[in-house]
Design a protein around this motif. Structure first.
Motif, short mmCIF file in Angstrom:
data_model
loop_
_atom_site.label_atom_id
_atom_site.label_comp_id
_atom_site.label_asym_id
_atom_site.label_seq_id
_atom_site.Cartn_x
_atom_site.Cartn_y
_atom_site.Cartn_z
N SER A 1 4.21 2.10 -4.69
CA SER A 1 3.26 2.32 -5.46
C SER A 1 2.80 1.38 -6.27
O SER A 1 3.52 0.51 -6.80
CB SER A 1 3.92 3.65 -6.31
N ASP B 1 0.75 -1.10 -0.03
CA ASP B 1 -0.09 0.00 -0.07
C ASP B 1 0.88 1.21 -0.09
O ASP B 1 2.03 1.09 0.61
CB ASP B 1 -0.99 0.01 1.30
N LYS C 1 -12.79 11.88 2.23
CA LYS C 1 -11.53 10.82 2.29
C LYS C 1 -11.18 10.82 0.86
O LYS C 1 -9.85 10.61 0.54
CB LYS C 1 -12.02 9.55 3.06
N ASP D 1 0.16 4.05 1.51
CA ASP D 1 -0.27 4.86 2.68
C ASP D 1 0.02 3.95 3.82
O ASP D 1 -0.83 3.18 4.07
CB ASP D 1 -1.80 5.11 2.63
N GLY E 1 -0.71 4.85 6.82
CA GLY E 1 -1.71 5.01 7.78
C GLY E 1 -2.76 3.74 7.73
O GLY E 1 -3.46 3.42 8.24
N GLU E 2 -3.02 3.56 6.30
CA GLU E 2 -3.87 2.77 5.69
C GLU E 2 -3.45 1.16 6.18
O GLU E 2 -3.83 0.55 6.83
CB GLU E 2 -4.23 2.43 4.22
N VAL F 1 5.43 -0.78 1.92
CA VAL F 1 5.09 0.59 1.38
C VAL F 1 5.61 0.58 -0.12
O VAL F 1 6.77 0.68 -0.20
CB VAL F 1 5.63 1.60 2.55
N HIS G 1 -8.43 4.50 -7.46
CA HIS G 1 -7.92 5.51 -6.70
C HIS G 1 -6.27 5.92 -7.17
O HIS G 1 -5.78 6.44 -6.25
CB HIS G 1 -7.77 5.08 -5.23
N SER H 1 -7.57 11.40 -5.26
CA SER H 1 -7.52 9.92 -4.66
C SER H 1 -8.57 9.34 -5.14
O SER H 1 -8.80 8.24 -4.78
CB SER H 1 -7.38 10.03 -3.19
#
Length: 253
Positions: A107, A87, A190, A89, A91-92, A105, A129, A196
């Motif tokens: 792209s 992912d 969001k 993000d 945070g996700e 982490v 997204h 996004s």
């Protein structure tokens, strides 16, 4: 030693794209905002059943592109797969607490893996997204081994949930729906149109699947619909509104 190719298997007889299944997923979907673990847990279990129509997940390496906090991990590992998640993000990824092992982490449009690294490459509700969705789809093909399976599905822009939390105002335009959300709630959604969240259509998905040269197309189907509604993908305009979510299933050559 090279891994053996993923072979087609008879499938999990407990899974079928019935109307009852569609209703069950829709009921769970209504809890997506308030109880995401309920919806994503149901979707993860359903994904295992769907993929199992094409591949035995036992002992396979699987990459979940855009895996988020890990709702799908339990289901895929329960089916015997070695699960990797990616992912962009952080945070996700930490949404359920500590980041789990085999989490990366990066792209989706530049997957940080070598060619032919995984038996299965999976992505659910991520293409809408990213600003270059078919580049991401090509990357998923690249990192999948010959004989392996690629499963990618996305929310269709002109479907009822195309604007995500700004729906149904996205039918008047994504930017307008975003501005309305800010006026109504005093904050940005969001999923911000143009940043996004992007409008991806059924037509674009069908066109990409048919022009790519690296895989056999196994399925181009409305993911949540019952089997008898799969004819929708063949009807222009109508398919854009009633498909909701398009699933593209490929076998890497």
């Amino acid at each position: 030693m090279p891994q053996p190719p993923v072979q087609r298997v008879p499938g999990d007889s407990t899974w079928a794209p019935t109307l009852r299944r569609s209703v069950r997923l829709f009921r769970a979907f209504k809890l997506e905002q308030t109880q995401p673990e309920v919806f994503y847990g149901a979707l993860a279990d359903d994904a295992v059943g769907h993929l199992s129509q094409h591949v035995d997940l036992q002992g396979r390496t699987l990459l979940d592109v855009g895996g988020g906090p890990g709702y799908f991990r339990r289901a895929f590992e329960g089916a015997g797969a070695t699960y990797f998640s990616l992912d962009a993000d952080v945070g996700e990824l930490s949404g359920l607490g500590e980041v789990a092992p085999r989490t990366v982490v990066g792209s989706g449009m530049e997957l940080p893996f070598a060619d032919a690294s995984f038996d299965v490459c999976y992505s659910s509700n991520v293409l809408e997204h990213v600003d270059d969705p078919w580049r991401m789809a090509e990357e998923m093909l690249r990192v999948t081994r010959p004989g392996g399976l690629v499963f990618v599905s996305y929310t269709v822009w002109f479907g009822p949930w195309g604007g995500h939390e700004t729906s149904p105002w996205h039918y008047l335009g994504g930017a307008r729906a975003r501005r309305r959300y800010v006026r109504t709630h005093g904050r940005e959604p969001k999923n911000r149109f143009g940043e996004s969240l992007f409008g991806v259509t059924v037509r674009e998905g069908l066109a990409w699947a048919r022009r790519q040269q690296d895989a056999e197309v196994l399925e181009l189907v409305p993911r949540y619909n019952p089997r008898w509604a799969r004819w929708l993908t063949h009807v222009p305009v109508v398919r854009e509104v009633l498909t909701w979510n398009l699933a593209i299933v490929l076998r890497r050559r």
